[in-house]
Design a protein around this motif. Structure first.
Motif, short mmCIF file in Angstrom:
data_model
loop_
_atom_site.label_atom_id
_atom_site.label_comp_id
_atom_site.label_asym_id
_atom_site.label_seq_id
_atom_site.Cartn_x
_atom_site.Cartn_y
_atom_site.Cartn_z
N ASP B 254 0.82 -1.22 0.00
CA ASP B 254 0.00 0.00 0.00
C ASP B 254 0.85 1.26 0.00
O ASP B 254 0.38 2.34 0.31
N GLY B 255 2.12 1.11 -0.30
CA GLY B 255 2.97 2.30 -0.33
C GLY B 255 3.94 2.30 0.83
O GLY B 255 5.03 2.83 0.75
N SER B 256 3.53 1.71 1.96
CA SER B 256 4.50 1.62 3.06
C SER B 256 4.56 0.22 3.66
O SER B 256 5.58 -0.16 4.19
N THR B 369 0.50 6.39 -4.85
CA THR B 369 0.72 7.58 -4.04
C THR B 369 2.18 7.78 -3.68
O THR B 369 2.62 8.90 -3.46
N ASN B 370 2.91 6.74 -3.61
CA ASN B 370 4.24 6.81 -3.01
C ASN B 370 5.28 6.31 -4.00
O ASN B 370 4.97 5.58 -4.93
N ASN B 415 8.52 8.42 5.85
CA ASN B 415 7.32 7.74 5.36
C ASN B 415 7.64 6.44 4.63
O ASN B 415 7.05 6.09 3.63
N ASN B 416 8.62 5.75 5.12
CA ASN B 416 9.02 4.47 4.53
C ASN B 416 9.27 4.58 3.04
O ASN B 416 8.89 3.71 2.26
N ASN B 417 9.86 5.65 2.65
CA ASN B 417 10.03 5.89 1.22
C ASN B 417 11.13 5.00 0.66
O ASN B 417 12.30 5.13 0.98
N LEU B 418 10.71 4.07 -0.21
CA LEU B 418 11.66 3.12 -0.76
C LEU B 418 12.62 3.82 -1.72
O LEU B 418 13.79 3.47 -1.83
N ALA B 419 12.10 4.83 -2.40
CA ALA B 419 12.94 5.54 -3.35
C ALA B 419 14.09 6.22 -2.65
O ALA B 419 15.23 6.24 -3.15
#
Lengths: 310, 686
Positions: B254-256, B369-370, B415-419
């Motif tokens: 879900d994005g995170s 979204t992410n 925000n747990n941003n993988l990028a």
């Protein structure tokens, strides 16, 4: 004969109030030709009991108060040079009485203690190379203070063994104590006590006691009790054959007092604690609640009806 | 037995009270029983345990007297209020345990009769074994056994008041040893019926994997030395690189967070789970080497289980196992006790199955979204490489060649941003790599999914098994490549291959000891210590395998084996048992003869009378003489007075008096006659 015995007990009970069992045991001890050790706190009536016994049984009696500076010759006697006759004359000590009360025996030094105890065992004394026979009947009643009291020398196990019974009077019941307190202003006059038995009668009784029948069943029971004490479970000194003999003699006297001509296991049980406790556990300690515990446990562990079952 | 009756009788006569050493033992056992539960109790109850032990020792040393009713009432009410207040946080099981312990602590204040004392002792034993709900290891069990001895000493001290503690302990241990065969028979033979009620689960939050994972979760596990499961291979164990214990497949993102099934995908939430894995669809399965092994899983309070890829067969005697469509295993019920199961796997890192369009679209979904940068990166890579495998390798070599590194303490991602991880921080733990890799693959149009599980294991030479701890938790990816099927890719291996080769435990320990070079970690790595640890663990393993995990099916098996054994050696055993019976009969006959010869007829008559007397409730104590016995009899049954007295008199004459043989004969017949009369009377009474 039996009436005689019960009147003796009755009279002593009038003086030593509320201690019927102990009185009976003390008499049984005398009937069984045994010496008696009474052990208790001061003021519990030890001396009174001894004194009453002597008066009631009509025996020649002397009391020796043991102290730490008492010498053996003070007990057994001494030869003194008589200037008139130009010879040694024997001055007999208090031991040449039929009943000797050795009061507070454990206050004397071991040397004096053993002089008395030797006489008890042999029924004769040697003074300056000559041997003198002690009178018949001959008893020693010794009293002893508890070991934790100051100024006491404990009797060794081998000498404790010379006493057939050890009794402890214990505190009186409330009723008895009231009675004691109301009538004991001033000492009891022992001269007013009636003598019931002559020494000859006593010797006769002692003979009769010897002839009381002991059956195999009771013998088995005694052996089982002795064996039980030797198992090592009780943390005590095991009972010797001499203890077994004393047990049977005392039980016979008990049966005699009960008016029977044969022994029952009940007699053994009645005298067992008095006869065996001081052999099992020589240390007398009032502070322990279970003084008579080891002997009671031995009794509990042996089947009284068929001893071989245990 | 006789002693007990006598003491019990004595007790009724006087005011009933406990002996000094019994009181002391009562206090000790109270403290010990509660001590074993202490980890589960809340602080107010622990405080109360301390207070009540102090309180009772004050009573014991006569500093204060027994409390009156009002105080007792106040204490119990306040305790109940505290319990009610804390009940919600404790859960059902724990609040019941609290209630039990609380009442156990209060009961000593009102022991007025023997009955109360028995209740207290039984309650104590119950409290003691309650601690087994929480801990079941061998060593704890031994500890319990030790405390059990003190509990029984307490019980015994009521009957043998004068014995020393040493003799009490000796007697209790003797009795316990004697009862061992019976316990063994009951353990093997007594049906282990599952409880009729559901045991409330002891723990809700347990250390372990969870079915939704966000970056950083596994790093928390990495420090846990808690055992997850143990594996025993039937053949030679596979290579370390193949020991990827698949546990969960996470397909939704879900994005995170990664999920097994996202909550809003209700439409296909349940169905795939119910579906059995279709092994027939996998091509080339039969050519793969297979390996069979037994797994003994510690209670995880979850349903999922562990298996190597590709799990082809699994069974358990304790539970029904589900083979899920994504080739993972799960249990029918939550694992709240040690569970063992058998698995057969075909070892491979690729599973060649066709991909349905539904699954394909699910495994290509990217969050909108992410992580837009990653999506763009995926698209860029797609343009560069047309071949899927090349694309995968390109990403892996980027991980390998660029400045990526592997650490337990990665910099925080917003925000747990993988990028952010992929492009900037470049430092992370296995989930960072696995999830960003999976996401990237999806962006590039390659179906990919996250797999959670454990990697490797610690080999125990003594027990010949592998232990897998929570710190071995791992995350990796599976990508679907046309022609190959689902291919296992472990991006972490690309970053630091040696970590995967050697296993996490070791490398992490190194890192840990670098982080904190304390005494304990050097102790941990010392040789003799690890030797000792392996040995103890091997013992514990056997215990868990054979005793804790002993189920009703094992029971049936054991009994079946015993039956088969008997069936096989029928004739031999029959002769043996016949011989044994024969010997026993001879022994008994000899004993009876011996007894008869030992005891006269008189004694036998009395013996018979005594066994009759027990039927009317008159029991002879050992030390009772015949007169005392008669008295007791008369006291209980006054109507028998005359008959008893006459019998006893006759008996005493025969047994204790000097009689001629003629008189003896006469008395004996008389006694027999009297006995018959008595017997009639007693029989009539019964």
């Amino acid at each position: 004969m039996n009436e005689l015995v019960s009147s003796v007990i009755h009279q002593i009970e009038q003086v030593v109030i509320g201690k019927k069992t102990q009185v009976k045991l003390a008499i049984a001890c005398i009937f069984a030709k045994g010496h008696l050790l009474i052990e208790d706190l001061p003021g519990m009536g030890k001396t009174t009991l001894a004194h009453t016994l002597a008066s009631t049984l009509n025996l020649s009696y002397q009391r020796v108060q043991f102290t730490s500076d008492l010498l053996p010759s003070d007990v057994i006697g001494v030869s003194i040079f008589d200037t008139q006759t130009q010879s040694f004359k024997l001055h007999k000590g208090p031991i040449f009485n039929q009943l000797v009360l050795a009061d507070e025996i454990n206050r004397a030094s071991p040397k004096t203690q053993s002089a008395l105890l030797e006489a008890m065992e042999e029924s004769r004394v040697s003074i300056d190379g000559s041997t003198y026979q002690l009178p018949e009947p001959f008893f020693v009643i010794a009293t002893q203070n508890p070991l934790f009291h100051s100024g006491t020398y404990s009797l060794p196990e081998s000498q404790l063994d010379r006493f057939m019974m050890r009794l402890s009077l214990g505190f009186p019941s409330i009723e008895a104590e009231k009675k004691i307190l109301t009538n004991a202003f001033g000492a009891i006059d022992f001269r007013t006590l009636k003598a019931f038995i002559t020494p000859e009668q006593l010797i006769e009784i002692q003979k009769q006691v010897q002839h009381i029948y002991i059956s195999d069943a009771v013998l088995d029971y005694v052996v089982a009790l002795l064996q039980q004490s030797r198992g090592g479970e009780y943390d005590v000194n095991p009972l010797s054959p001499r203890a077994g003999k004393a047990l049977i003699s005392a039980a016979k006297a008990w049966a005699f007092i009960e008016g029977r001509d044969h022994l029952l296991p009940d007699d053994i049980q009645a005298v067992f604690v008095a006869v065996c406790q001081h052999r099992l556990n020589p240390v007398f300690d009032m502070s322990l609640s279970n003084i008579n515990d080891a002997s009671q446990r031995i009794i509990n562990a042996v089947d009284a009806i068929s001893p071989s079952l245990t | 037995m006789d002693d007990t009756i006598e003491i019990a009788a004595k007790k009724q006569q006087v005011q009933w009270s406990l002996a000094k050493n019994t009181q002391f033992l009562l206090m000790i056992t109270l403290a010990l029983n509660c001590l074993l539960l202490i980890l589960e109790l809340s602080s107010w109850l622990i405080a109360f345990i301390v207070i009540s032990v102090l309180w009772q020792s004050c009573i014991y040393f006569k500093v204060i007297s027994q409390p009156n009713k009002l105080i007792k009432m106040l204490v119990s009410i306040s305790g109940l209020i505290l319990l009610a207040l804390s009940a919600k946080g404790l859960g059902l099981l724990n609040s019941m345990v609290h209630l039990l312990v609380f009442s156990y602590l209060l009961k000593p204040l009102e022991i007025h009769a023997q009955k109360d004392f028995y209740i207290q002792v039984l309650l104590g034993i119950f409290v003691l074994v309650t601690s087994l709900v929480f801990i079941q290891s061998l060593y704890f069990m031994l500890l319990i056994l030790l405390v059990l001895v003190t509990n029984f000493m307490l019980l015994m001290s009521a009957f043998k008041q004068t014995e020393s503690y040493k003799t009490l302990a000796k007697q209790v241990s003797k009795t316990l040893v004697k009862s061992l065969p019976l316990a063994l028979i009951l353990f093997i033979g007594f049906p282990k019926i599952a409880p009729f009620w559901q045991m409330p689960s002891a723990k809700n939050a347990e250390v372990g994997l969870s079915d939704e994972v966000k970056v950083g979760d596994i790093a928390n596990l990495a420090l846990s030395n808690k055992l997850a499961f143990r594996v025993e291979f039937e053949q030679a164990p596979p290579n370390y690189q193949q020991m990827y214990w698949r546990t969960l497949v996470l397909e939704d993102f879900d994005g995170s967070k990664w999920y097994q099934q996202k909550k809003n995908h209700r439409s296909w939430q349940r169905q795939p789970k119910r579906e059995e894995a279709e092994l027939s669809l996998i091509s080339g399965l039969s050519t793969l080497p297979t390996v069979s092994y037994q797994i003994i899983a510690e209670p995880s309070y979850q349903k999922w289980l562990f298996a190597l890829n590709v799990m082809t067969d699994a069974s358990s005697e304790q539970q029904k196992l589900n083979k899920n469509v994504n080739l993972t295993l799960s249990a029918e019920k939550i694992l709240n006790s040690v569970t063992s199961y058998q698995v057969t796997s075909a070892l491979t890192n690729q599973v060649n199955t066709p991909l349905s369009s539904e699954v394909r679209s699910r495994n290509l979904a990217v969050s909108v979204t992410n992580n837009q940068q990653l999506v763009a990166e995926g698209k860029r890579l797609r343009e560069l490489y047309s071949d899927d495998l090349n694309l995968v390798n390109a990403v892996l070599s980027r991980f390998n060649q660029q400045n990526y590194h592997y650490t337990l303490n990665p910099p925080l991602l917003s925000n747990n941003n993988l990028a952010e991880f992929y492009f900037d921080t470049k430092a992370g733990f296995c989930e960072h790599y696995a999830s960003s890799f999976t996401y990237l693959m999806r962006s590039a149009g390659i179906p990919a999914r996250m797999v959670l599980g454990y990697m490797g294991g610690e080999y125990n030479e003594r027990g010949n098994y592998f232990s897998i701890y929570q710190r071995d938790a791992h995350a990796w990816s599976e990508v679907w490549i046309k022609g190959l099927g689902w291919q296992r890719i472990d991006p972490t291996a690309a970053v630091s291959p040696e970590r995967v080769e050697r296993g996490f435990s070791q490398s992490l320990q190194q890192e840990q000891s670098l982080l904190s070079s304390d005494f304990l970690s050097s102790f941990n790595t010392s040789l003799w210590f690890s030797q000792l640890r392996y040995m103890l663990e091997a013992i514990d393993y056997q215990w868990t395998k054979w005793v804790v995990g002993y189920s009703i099916n094992d029971q049936i098996n054991v009994i079946k084996h015993i039956y088969l054994f008997f069936a096989e050696y029928k004739s031999f055993l029959a002769t043996l048992s016949l011989l044994l019976i024969f010997l026993v009969v001879i022994f008994i006959v000899l004993r009876i003869k011996h007894k008869k010869s030992q005891h006269s007829q008189t004694a036998l008559l009395l013996y018979q009378l005594m066994s009759l007397a027990t039927k009317v409730g008159v029991v002879k104590n050992r030390s009772m003489t015949i007169d005392q016995f008669a008295l007791k009899f008369i006291e209980k049954k006054p109507t028998f007075k005359l008959a008893i007295v006459r019998f006893v008199d006759g008996y005493k004459k025969l047994q204790y008096q000097a009689l001629s043989s003629e008189e003896k004969k006469k008395e004996l017949t008389n006694l027999k006659h009297l006995y018959q009369q008595l017997r009639q009377q007693i029989k009539h009474e019964i």
